[in-house]
Design a protein around this motif. Structure first.
Motif: not given
Ligand code: GDP
Ligand code: GDP
Length: 436
Positions: A371-372, A380-383, A397-399, A404-405
């Motif tokens: 998990p991120a 971090l949220k990966i969209l 990668i849209f986040v 946070l990446m």
């Protein structure tokens, strides 16, 4: 498309490296900071308005032991051989010297455009003093000040105006362009010859449209290839051609035009410092890479030796973990048939496009396994991910928040993408972008 090349020529201390640094600005490689990778600052990318081009500081090519006049001649000849436009730099406080006249004589005989820049004109009153430089015979002299950054705009307008029309030099999209990179005596010319004499290779030697490049065209397994000429493969012996920085410069120029760079290593002598200098550039420039261990006839060539050598290479070039390693002998032609298929694979992967839905499935699976991360209480949220380019394959990668990446997570995602799609032989790029 090939970029135009500008060379700066002039006596020591006229301000060549000052101007070079001004033109190149902050664009110097980040790879320089990576351990084990250094890059000579004689060749770098610069930008003026909407044009990017490459600049050579001929003064950075070390010819220390030669008398000044010989150095100047060699510099001028190198500039003529390697560039599209030459900036002839003079010191506005010293007038025209004998060494300047020597350079002028050589440049005059070439048919390359030459723009005279008179440096160290630090204030407007001094501009009156530059008319004597018309006498060099290259038209209007441009007053500049490297240390104050004055006059460079007018100079560059003129320089860029002389750039050749590159439309004739568009590479053929169906052809794989590759270059052989490596120290002198690693076996570059022997390998080219061995390749050309291989069975079922059809060769047509063709003068490149680029004046100084002699490209070799060949066809194998229904695929067209072009071998780009590199340092050490052509006329040898000039003072500057024997210098290390010059061979690095030739290598950088060749890499620039390549889809795939073949990095040659000598099995007999192993990996040397100089080997490391250019491989970082191929990686950073986003070219496909195949590592070739040549002279495999000179070592006890069993499976175990191969494994051991591979480990050594992997340790020295950690950032090239995607590059396949080919062991061969240009001399005995042993295993030489393994090379072209490796080049072809690297090239195919270098221009590979993957389907967006499959890519997003891979990312979802990756998130399930690992998990991120949460950084300072923020997760971090990966969209969504999408491939935005090829050569090399590049992904956005849209986040929720790109900060946070972290490196390690980016690396993890890169490995998952590699495992899923098989990008052997090519670097891939991953960018994180903000999306609410
Ligand atoms: P190179 O040997 O031709 O590469 O020359 P450098 O770039 O190393 O410069 C030689 C010296 O001239 C250095 O001390 C620079 O600071 C100085 N210099 C460079 N450009 C200018 C300038 O526009 N004005 C003045 N006054 N000095 C300069
Ligand atoms: P370049 O300077 O990189 O173009 O290297 P060359 O092709 O001129 O080769 C340098 C030397 O290495 C020559 O003496 C070649 O005969 C020798 N050489 C090249 N390939 C091999 C090889 O696979 N095995 C052995 N034993 N010698 C080789």
């Amino acid at each position: 498309m090939r970029k135009s090349v500008v060379a700066i020529v002039g006596r020591p201390n006229v301000g060549k490296s000052t101007i070079f640094n001004r033109l190149v600005g902050e664009r110097i490689s980040i790879v320089e900071d990576s351990p084990g990778v250094t890059r000579d600052r004689v060749y770098a990318e610069a930008e003026w308005l909407t044009t990017t081009f490459n600049v050579i500081d001929t003064g950075g090519i070390d010819m220390r032991d030669e008398p000044l006049i010989v150095q100047m001649r060699e510099q001028a000849e190198m500039a003529i051989a390697e560039s599209d436009v030459i900036i002839f730099l003079l010191n506005g406080r010293e007038g025209i010297t004998a060494a300047d006249e020597e350079v002028a004589k050589i440049l005059y005989k070439s048919n390359k455009p030459v723009v005279v820049a008179v440096n160290k004109i630090d204030n407007p009153e001094m501009r009156e003093d530059i008319y004597e430089y018309y006498a060099l015979g290259f038209g209007e002299p441009y007053p500049i000040s490297g240390s104050h950054g004055l006059g460079l705009g007018d100079l560059l307008d003129t320089v860029v105006g002389y750039f050749p029309d590159m439309r004739d030099e568009q590479p053929d999209v169906d052809t794989v362009y590759f270059s052989l990179i490596g120290r002198p005596n690693v076996g570059k010319s022997s390998l080219v010859n061995a390749l050309l004499n291989e069975e079922r290779v059809i060769v047509s030697k063709q003068e490149g449209t680029t004046r100084d490049a002699i490209d070799t065209h060949l066809r194998k397994d229904d695929q067209d290839f072009v071998i780009i000429d590199t340092a050490g493969m052509r006329k040898r012996g000039k003072v500057y051609e024997a210098t290390e920085k010059y061979s690095v410069l030739r290598a950088l120029k060749a890499i620039e035009r390549s889809d795939v760079a073949l990095i040659l290593i000598d099995a007999e002598t192993g990996i040397r410092e100089q080997d490391k200098k250019i491989v970082g550039y191929a990686h950073e420039a986003g070219r496909g890479v195949v590592i070739v261990v040549n002279k495999w006839d000179t070592v006890d060539s069993n499976e175990k030796a191969m494994k051991q050598f591979e480990q050594k290479v992997r340790k020295q070039f950690q950032y090239l973990d995607y590059a396949p390693i080919v062991f061969l002998s240009a001399k005995t032609k042993k295993r030489i048939h393994t090379l072209i298929p490796a080049v072809k694979t690297a090239s195919e992967n270098h221009s590979k496009r993957v389907a967006t839905n499959v890519l997003n499935d891979v990312i979802l699976d990756a998130l399930a396994i690992n998990p991120a991360p949460t950084v300072k209480g923020k997760r971090l949220k990966i969209l969504y991910a999408t491939q935005v380019a090829v050569k090399p394959p590049s992904f956005v990668i849209f986040v929720n928040d790109p900060d946070l990446m972290h490196f390690s997570y980016r690396r993890f995602l890169e490995n998952r993408i590699r495992d899923a799609f098989g990008f052997t032989g090519t670097p891939i790029k991953i960018f994180a972008r903000k999306r609410q």
